[in-house]
Write an enzyme that holds these catalytic residues in place. Structure first.
Site, PDB file in Angstrom:
ATOM      1  N   ASN A  64       0.827  -1.207   0.000  1.00 42.17           N
ATOM      2  CA  ASN A  64       0.000   0.000   0.000  1.00 42.17           C
ATOM      3  C   ASN A  64       0.861   1.258   0.000  1.00 42.17           C
ATOM      4  O   ASN A  64       0.536   2.251  -0.672  1.00 42.17           O
ATOM      5  CB  ASN A  64      -0.917   0.019   1.228  1.00 42.17           C
ATOM      6  CG  ASN A  64      -2.082  -0.941   1.105  1.00 42.17           C
ATOM      7  OD1 ASN A  64      -2.300  -1.541   0.061  1.00 42.17           O
ATOM      8  ND2 ASN A  64      -2.821  -1.101   2.179  1.00 42.17           N
ATOM      9  N   ARG A 420      -6.382   1.740 -12.862  1.00 43.73           N
ATOM     10  CA  ARG A 420      -4.992   1.902 -12.465  1.00 43.73           C
ATOM     11  C   ARG A 420      -4.295   0.570 -12.181  1.00 43.73           C
ATOM     12  O   ARG A 420      -4.805  -0.271 -11.437  1.00 43.73           O
ATOM     13  CB  ARG A 420      -4.909   2.799 -11.225  1.00 43.73           C
ATOM     14  CG  ARG A 420      -3.498   3.199 -10.849  1.00 43.73           C
ATOM     15  CD  ARG A 420      -3.517   4.148  -9.684  1.00 43.73           C
ATOM     16  NE  ARG A 420      -4.152   5.403 -10.045  1.00 43.73           N
ATOM     17  CZ  ARG A 420      -5.019   6.036  -9.262  1.00 43.73           C
ATOM     18  NH1 ARG A 420      -5.391   5.511  -8.126  1.00 43.73           N
ATOM     19  NH2 ARG A 420      -5.542   7.189  -9.648  1.00 43.73           N
ATOM     20  N   HIS A 450     -16.571   3.209 -13.798  1.00 43.42           N
ATOM     21  CA  HIS A 450     -16.321   2.451 -12.574  1.00 43.42           C
ATOM     22  C   HIS A 450     -17.563   1.682 -12.128  1.00 43.42           C
ATOM     23  O   HIS A 450     -17.523   0.919 -11.172  1.00 43.42           O
ATOM     24  CB  HIS A 450     -15.865   3.419 -11.470  1.00 43.42           C
ATOM     25  CG  HIS A 450     -15.299   2.769 -10.260  1.00 43.42           C
ATOM     26  ND1 HIS A 450     -15.942   2.783  -9.036  1.00 43.42           N
ATOM     27  CD2 HIS A 450     -14.159   2.068 -10.067  1.00 43.42           C
ATOM     28  CE1 HIS A 450     -15.222   2.138  -8.143  1.00 43.42           C
ATOM     29  NE2 HIS A 450     -14.131   1.693  -8.731  1.00 43.42           N
ATOM     30  N   TYR A 483     -12.937  -9.487  -0.501  1.00 41.31           N
ATOM     31  CA  TYR A 483     -13.521  -8.157  -0.321  1.00 41.31           C
ATOM     32  C   TYR A 483     -14.973  -8.302   0.118  1.00 41.31           C
ATOM     33  O   TYR A 483     -15.683  -9.171  -0.380  1.00 41.31           O
ATOM     34  CB  TYR A 483     -13.513  -7.348  -1.629  1.00 41.31           C
ATOM     35  CG  TYR A 483     -12.178  -6.853  -2.114  1.00 41.31           C
ATOM     36  CD1 TYR A 483     -10.975  -7.320  -1.594  1.00 41.31           C
ATOM     37  CD2 TYR A 483     -12.118  -5.898  -3.127  1.00 41.31           C
ATOM     38  CE1 TYR A 483      -9.762  -6.866  -2.076  1.00 41.31           C
ATOM     39  CE2 TYR A 483     -10.901  -5.427  -3.613  1.00 41.31           C
ATOM     40  CZ  TYR A 483      -9.727  -5.920  -3.088  1.00 41.31           C
ATOM     41  OH  TYR A 483      -8.532  -5.461  -3.567  1.00 41.31           O
ATOM     42  N   ARG A 579     -13.487   3.134   5.606  1.00 41.35           N
ATOM     43  CA  ARG A 579     -12.308   2.287   5.755  1.00 41.35           C
ATOM     44  C   ARG A 579     -11.003   3.081   5.703  1.00 41.35           C
ATOM     45  O   ARG A 579     -10.110   2.898   6.511  1.00 41.35           O
ATOM     46  CB  ARG A 579     -12.276   1.223   4.664  1.00 41.35           C
ATOM     47  CG  ARG A 579     -11.134   0.219   4.811  1.00 41.35           C
ATOM     48  CD  ARG A 579     -10.958  -0.596   3.546  1.00 41.35           C
ATOM     49  NE  ARG A 579     -10.282   0.156   2.499  1.00 41.35           N
ATOM     50  CZ  ARG A 579     -10.514   0.015   1.200  1.00 41.35           C
ATOM     51  NH1 ARG A 579     -11.437  -0.830   0.786  1.00 41.35           N
ATOM     52  NH2 ARG A 579      -9.844   0.718   0.313  1.00 41.35           N
ATOM     53  N   HIS A 607     -15.209  -3.175   1.557  1.00 39.07           N
ATOM     54  CA  HIS A 607     -15.282  -2.583   0.224  1.00 39.07           C
ATOM     55  C   HIS A 607     -16.685  -2.135  -0.166  1.00 39.07           C
ATOM     56  O   HIS A 607     -16.841  -1.374  -1.115  1.00 39.07           O
ATOM     57  CB  HIS A 607     -14.756  -3.598  -0.804  1.00 39.07           C
ATOM     58  CG  HIS A 607     -14.455  -3.027  -2.145  1.00 39.07           C
ATOM     59  ND1 HIS A 607     -15.248  -3.248  -3.252  1.00 39.07           N
ATOM     60  CD2 HIS A 607     -13.440  -2.235  -2.565  1.00 39.07           C
ATOM     61  CE1 HIS A 607     -14.724  -2.631  -4.298  1.00 39.07           C
ATOM     62  NE2 HIS A 607     -13.635  -2.003  -3.913  1.00 39.07           N
TER      63      HIS A 607
END
EC number: 2.7.4.1
Length: 700
Positions: A64, A420, A450, A483, A579, A607
């Site tokens: 991350n 990405r 998206h 997720y 989150r 998520h």
């Protein structure tokens, strides 16, 4: 209204006109996002978590951080160069970069302390040894030397630095060794510095055979082997020092879509050079001499504050390979079997009788796959349309779309090429689909697609009926297992008509007409959220009970934040489950004292995006692909859908909202000063983990 202005922020002239624009009421998005990794790292330090899972959390925090520098820090450098205005917090990009360095340095120190002082010794005690160079036995050393000569040295190309051999291009996040030499080479040239680049074809973790090492699970880092045997690459010269380093580069692709005729071709061109864009961070061995560090900084055009000295391997995240190589169930989470909903074997018959709600990963992703597979084979299915943002490698979703096209269905796939780090994979995916006869659409110029939508048109008697899947997560079978997401499969005519209209818009054949059920970015989702917040505000001012509960990954859209502040001032009770990054400052007297913000970090990545509004006794519950971020609400194609079946809406509320508000094990509460404090069960209060509760309830 009592606001304490921090000394670092100048007084905002707009605050006199609108106090809710005061800069002190907003946390910085980048710093807030970076802080999420401290909460991930806390999982690595938690003795209640299985040992190899703790290792995985450590690696996640490292990965991350890499991505943070590649994207967020890279974008800040770009904003600084362009002289862009500060955000709602009033901090200039240069100031944010300084804060990021200080906070990231603290995170790096904690990551390596976790590895060196806690996890590495604990793993060794459990029979999983990642051996430091000084701990190698004679037998291990000889095996590793032979391995180096036979398997590693043949693919290395060391480069001595001199006028004929200038500093080489260094690939983003690649492992490198800078070597200090003394003596002369075969041509009589005096040695000074050399660079050894580790090709990506080499494994970063090497396992020593049990018959050599005596242990079943003994490993070494490639970086340790390179440092130990680097002298073999420079015969006749003396190695005075060898220091590993790694440079991180900006990885945000900037394609001016208005100026290109073919976005796929433009992206392919950009991807070629992505690994060599502007450097943003240098990680180097702790003991590396200052003179060499300065040489590297000059070559990468980096300031001193971009250096992070590392007490361990510079690519610590690569130790995740140990998690995959070691088959020790006792050191990992107990496996679970996701629930397979009744009726999956005949999806059209099942959904025709009523909606199917899925809560992943507790409910299997199988119904979505089966819906598509059955549609591909069903002679009554005429058309299939689907968005693909991240699909994953060897995706069964893609196979079903290809098979549907081969079976004569009219298949359209909206492939988002700008997802990405999946750009290259999605370019290949688009090529494969087109070769199979699928009509591929790249979405809308300037707006990433998206939204998560699947539309199937089926002939039933003399009528056509639409079947739809809408979700909060990607069509990715891997992430569906780790997720938390909500998915809805429905034959609702209004929802089907809305989804059809959105697909028409994406292919460039429809205006931005008002939809019956769905909210959609960039047209109605932002205003729809604001209207619902304002509605709760009016209810509170009228003396009616008013409440908002919303769960998402991140929050930074200033108008939404201000609307939430106004709602709090009016008396609305607000619980936000965010989150990651959150720019809203809770608990400010007279502004946000009715707002509570919590972050849940557990076994699964949180998520799903769920918004709930009390609405004077007639609750309004929506699920969405969008966070409350500027980009999602204003610059992307997103969908937000209602769960219209009351019992299923109650299930979403119970499982994805109320359940999480009762979590006192994995929850972190955001404080007014920006710190997160981990909740603990009160005295006499039983522990409650939201994720563990769902595992027990749904998976048994």
């Amino acid at each position: 209204m009592n606001i304490q202005l921090p000394s670092v922020a100048p007084v905002d002239p707009t605050a006199e006109r609108d106090p809710l624009r005061d800069r002190s009421l907003y946390f910085n998005r980048e710093v807030s996002q970076l802080d999420f990794n401290f909460r991930v790292l806390a999982q690595a330090m938690d003795p209640q978590v299985p040992l190899l899972e703790r290792l995985r959390y450590l690696c996640i925090s490292c990965t991350n951080l890499d991505e943070f520098f590649e994207i967020r820090a890279g974008t800040l450098h770009h904003a600084h160069d362009l002289g862009l205005a500060p955000g709602a917090d009033g901090l200039a990009p240069a100031t944010v970069l300084t804060r990021i360095h200080d906070r990231a340095a603290e995170l790096v120190q904690q990551q390596y302390a976790c590895w060196n002082d806690t996890l590495r010794p604990a793993l060794a005690e459990s029979g999983v040894r990642v051996l430091a160079r000084e701990a190698w036995s004679e037998q291990q050393t000889e095996w590793l030397r032979t391995c180096f000569r036979d398997e590693i040295m043949p693919v290395l190309s060391p480069l001595g630095l001199d006028p004929a051999h200038p500093f080489p291009k260094i690939l983003n996040k690649s492992l490198n060794i800078v070597v200090v030499l003394e003596g002369k080479d075969a041509f009589g040239r005096a040695g000074h510095l050399a660079i050894v680049r580790a090709p990506r074809s080499l494994p970063r973790i090497i396992q020593i055979p049990q018959e050599v090492s005596g242990g079943e699970h003994d490993f070494v880092f490639l970086s340790a082997m390179l440092s130990a045997f680097v002298d073999e690459l420079f015969p006749g010269m003396r190695v005075k020092g060898a220091y590993q380093f790694r440079v991180t580069r900006n990885s945000e692709l900037l394609v001016d879509e208005e100026e290109v005729d073919n976005i796929a071709l433009a992206l392919r061109d950009e991807l070629v050079g992505r690994g060599y864009l502007r450097a943003v961070r240098l990680e180097i061995a702790e003991q590396c001499p200052d003179a060499i560090v300065r040489t590297l900084l000059e070559n990468f055009d980096l300031p001193e504050h971009a250096v992070y000295r590392i007490n361990g391997p510079v690519n610590l995240n690569r130790v995740i390979q140990v998690y995959d190589l070691v088959q020790r169930p006792d050191l990992k989470f107990t496996p679970f079997q996701a629930r397979l909903p009744v009726g999956t074997e005949a999806m059209f018959d099942t959904v025709a009788q009523g909606d199917m709600l899925l809560h992943h990963p507790f409910d299997a992703f199988t119904p979505v796959l089966e819906l598509l597979r059955q549609a591909a084979e069903d002679p009554n299915v005429l058309a299939i349309k689907q968005t693909l943002y991240r699909a994953g490698k060897d995706s069964p979703i893609v196979e079903h779309l290809v098979q549907a096209a081969r079976n004569g269905k009219d298949v359209t796939a909206v492939v988002e090429l700008r997802a990405r780090f999946d750009e290259e994979a999605n370019l290949g995916l688009a090529d494969r689909l087109q070769e199979a006869g699928v009509q591929v659409v790249y979405g809308v110029v300037g707006y990433k697609t998206h939204a998560k939508m699947l539309l199937i048109v089926r002939r039933e008697g003399r009528k056509l009926r639409r079947y739809v899947h809408l979700g909060t997560g990607n069509y990715h079978t891997g992430t569906a297992r780790v997720y938390t997401d909500i998915g809805l499969i429905t034959a609702d005519a209004d929802i089907g008509a809305d989804v059809h209209m959105v697909f028409q818009q994406l292919s460039g054949l429809a205006p931005a007409t008002k939809l019956k059920c769905l909210l959609q970015s960039p047209f109605t989702l932002h205003s729809g959220v604001l209207k619902r917040i304002d509605r709760e505000t009016r209810h509170a001012r009228a003396g009616k009970p008013a409440r908002i509960i919303a769960k998402m990954n991140a929050l930074n859209e200033p108008q939404v934040v201000r609307a939430l502040y106004r709602a709090s001032q009016a008396g609305v009770e607000i619980d936000l489950i965010v989150r990651g990054a959150c720019t809203l400052r809770p608990g400010v007297e007279g502004v946000s004292d009715r707002i509570r913000v919590r972050s849940i970090v557990g076994r699964f990545l949180e998520h799903h995006r769920v918004y709930w509004f009390a609405n004077d006794g007639e609750p309004d519950l929506l699920c969405s692909s969008a966070d409350w971020l500027e980009r999602n609400l204003l610059r992307r194609v997103e969908t937000c859908f209602p769960v219209r079946d009351p019992s299923q809406a109650q299930r979403v509320y119970d499982e994805a909202l109320d359940n999480y508000l009762r979590d006192n094990v994995s929850a972190w509460m955001l404080q007014p000063d920006g710190r997160y404090e981990r909740l603990q069960p009160a005295e006499g209060e039983p522990p409650h983990s939201a994720q563990a509760t769902l595992l027990a309830k749904i998976c048994g």
